[in-house]
Design an enzyme around this catalytic site. Structure first.
Site, PDB file in Angstrom:
ATOM      1  N   ASP A  18      -8.529  -8.801   9.452  1.00  0.00           N
ATOM      2  CA  ASP A  18      -8.647  -7.701   8.502  1.00  0.00           C
ATOM      3  C   ASP A  18      -7.262  -7.429   7.934  1.00  0.00           C
ATOM      4  OD1 ASP A  18      -9.882  -5.710   7.042  1.00  0.00           O
ATOM      5  OD2 ASP A  18     -10.403  -4.445   8.745  1.00  0.00           O
ATOM      6  N   ASN A  62     -10.349  -6.466   1.730  1.00  0.00           N
ATOM      7  CA  ASN A  62      -9.386  -6.190   2.798  1.00  0.00           C
ATOM      8  C   ASN A  62      -9.275  -7.328   3.800  1.00  0.00           C
ATOM      9  OD1 ASN A  62      -8.213  -3.806   2.062  1.00  0.00           O
ATOM     10  ND2 ASN A  62      -9.423  -2.511   3.408  1.00  0.00           N
ATOM     11  N   ALA A 112     -18.371  -0.090   7.467  1.00  0.00           N
ATOM     12  CA  ALA A 112     -19.698   0.072   6.880  1.00  0.00           C
ATOM     13  C   ALA A 112     -19.699   1.216   5.862  1.00  0.00           C
ATOM     14  CB  ALA A 112     -20.719   0.328   7.975  1.00  0.00           C
ATOM     15  N   ASP A 122      -4.315  -1.025  -3.241  1.00  0.00           N
ATOM     16  CA  ASP A 122      -4.222  -1.895  -2.069  1.00  0.00           C
ATOM     17  C   ASP A 122      -4.641  -3.332  -2.371  1.00  0.00           C
ATOM     18  OD1 ASP A 122      -5.015   0.890  -1.714  1.00  0.00           O
ATOM     19  OD2 ASP A 122      -4.941   0.569   0.447  1.00  0.00           O
ATOM     20  N   ARG A 185       1.933   4.890  -0.212  1.00  0.00           N
ATOM     21  CA  ARG A 185       1.697   3.513   0.222  1.00  0.00           C
ATOM     22  C   ARG A 185       0.964   2.708  -0.847  1.00  0.00           C
ATOM     23  NH1 ARG A 185       0.340   4.046   5.733  1.00  0.00           N
ATOM     24  NH2 ARG A 185      -1.901   3.776   5.396  1.00  0.00           N
ATOM     25  N   ALA A 186       0.139   3.367  -1.674  1.00  0.00           N
ATOM     26  CA  ALA A 186      -0.462   2.664  -2.808  1.00  0.00           C
ATOM     27  C   ALA A 186       0.624   2.123  -3.726  1.00  0.00           C
ATOM     28  CB  ALA A 186      -1.384   3.607  -3.579  1.00  0.00           C
ATOM     29  N   ASN A 187       1.617   2.949  -4.003  1.00  0.00           N
ATOM     30  CA  ASN A 187       2.731   2.514  -4.838  1.00  0.00           C
ATOM     31  C   ASN A 187       3.530   1.411  -4.155  1.00  0.00           C
ATOM     32  OD1 ASN A 187       3.462   4.584  -7.382  1.00  0.00           O
ATOM     33  ND2 ASN A 187       2.059   5.419  -5.868  1.00  0.00           N
ATOM     34  N   TRP A 189       2.321  -0.906  -2.007  1.00  0.00           N
ATOM     35  CA  TRP A 189       1.613  -2.190  -2.030  1.00  0.00           C
ATOM     36  C   TRP A 189       1.917  -2.950  -3.325  1.00  0.00           C
ATOM     37  CZ3 TRP A 189       0.876  -3.159   2.583  1.00  0.00           C
ATOM     38  CH2 TRP A 189       0.133  -2.375   3.473  1.00  0.00           C
TER      39      TRP A 189
END
Length: 352
Positions: A18, A62, A112, A122, A185-187, A189
């Site tokens: 993952d 992912n 799920a 991401d 953290r989005a920025n 990635w």
């Protein structure tokens, strides 16, 4: 990162397939190749052999992160299995993976839960980086163009025109950024992934100027919100929120890679160095990186991001490792007076 005591720990168990262990093994690969550490590469080969069966039948964005190893492992070993498996996964991405109405890869996860027609930052690191590396290996123009198209689509959909920062996600059905959080953290990635994507694809096709321009805008915006101690807050424009280590490491490492690749000018080295100074005290003597926020979907409110628990995680360990590895290329960023144990045998090493 590879200790057996982490078994069963969601954030630190490296033996599943993952994004969490994926970022960990990508980081180990960068460290191993940069330093010529054959033991690290040998470990990664064993890791793939032990865990590859867990990837069978799991086709979500992912879960693609570990495949970013495959082009490099093929170069190192000549084992055609790595190449054929990488091409199989790339074909799934291009032909079968769900897309939004704009054509962006829909962010899908192993849990799920579904996020229909949602675009997350991401994805660029977890999937598009792999596609670009495979394009660089094979010289396939179609793969290179697809990687650049996806990167540019994500920047267009996520970049805030008012600040230049990135929102965490975009909902194509609603035409909104949902909670509209400029999550750190989005920025990170995208800041970290783009230099690698550009380096790999530019060998094959021309990189659109819009992509480079948007990246420079993002980088300039990020240094405007960097904290005095070098770290970034978990929501970038909320200085009252906690500072987050993995995002800070990813952004700083992205700056170093972008300077090396010519995307950014040398002035960004100062920002990276400042972040490095702020991160070093957060590395415990046993190697644990502190201040790393847990797994974070697009949250229902901006306030919810500040409530995310912090604990050790492979992506935090890995992003800090990538920053330290990249700092080896910049001697003026190194601090030889600081030492830490580097391995399980307790052999000391210089901390860059």
């Amino acid at each position: 990162m590879i200790s057996v005591r982490h078994q069963g720990n969601w954030g630190m168990d490296i033996h599943h397939w993952d994004w969490v262990p994926g970022v960990g093994v990508i980081s180990l690969m960068e460290y191993g190749t940069a330093t010529g550490a054959d033991k690290v590469i040998d470990y990664l080969l064993l890791w793939v052999n032990r865990n590859k069966r867990k990837a069978e039948g799991v086709r979500v964005i992912n879960s693609l992160a570990p495949y970013a190893l495959f082009p490099g492992l093929y170069r190192l070993t000549g084992d055609t299995w790595f190449l054929s498996k990488a091409q199989e996964i790339a074909a799934w991405m291009l032909e079968t993976a769900p897309r939004t109405r704009e054509g962006a890869l829909e962010h899908t996860v192993t849990e799920a839960v579904d996020f229909p027609e949602q675009v997350w930052a991401d994805t660029v690191y977890m999937a598009v980086l792999f596609l670009a590396r495979l394009a660089g290996l094979t010289g396939d123009r179609g793969l290179a163009e697809a990687a650049l198209q996806q990167t540019l689509l994500h920047l267009r959909l996520l970049q805030d025109p008012a600040t230049g920062l990135l929102f965490h996600g975009w909902n194509c059905r609603d035409g909104s950024h949902m909670s509209a959080a400029r999550w750190a953290r989005a920025n990170a990635w995208i800041t970290l992934a783009v230099p690698g994507i550009v380096a790999e694809t530019s060998r094959v096709v021309a990189v659109p100027e819009e992509l480079s321009s948007r990246y420079r805008t993002l980088a300039s915006a990020l240094r405007q919100v960097q904290g005095e101690n070098g770290l970034w807050h978990t929501v970038l424009d909320r200085p009252d929120y906690y500072q987050e280590t993995s995002a800070s490491a990813g952004i700083a490492c992205g700056f170093l890679k972008a300077v090396k690749g010519g995307l950014l000018d040398d002035s960004f080295l100062e920002n990276a160095g400042k972040a490095l100074e702020g991160i070093l005290p957060l590395i415990r003597e046993d190697g644990e990186v502190q201040g790393v926020s847990g797994g974070t979907p697009v949250m229902p409110s901006i306030e919810a991001y500040n409530a995310i628990e912090r604990y050790p995680a492979l992506y935090g360990q890995g992003l800090v490792m990538q920053l330290l590895t990249e700092a080896l290329n910049h001697p003026h960023l190194q601090h030889p007076q600081q030492t830490v144990p580097l391995n399980s045998e307790g052999k000391g090493g210089r901390r860059p």
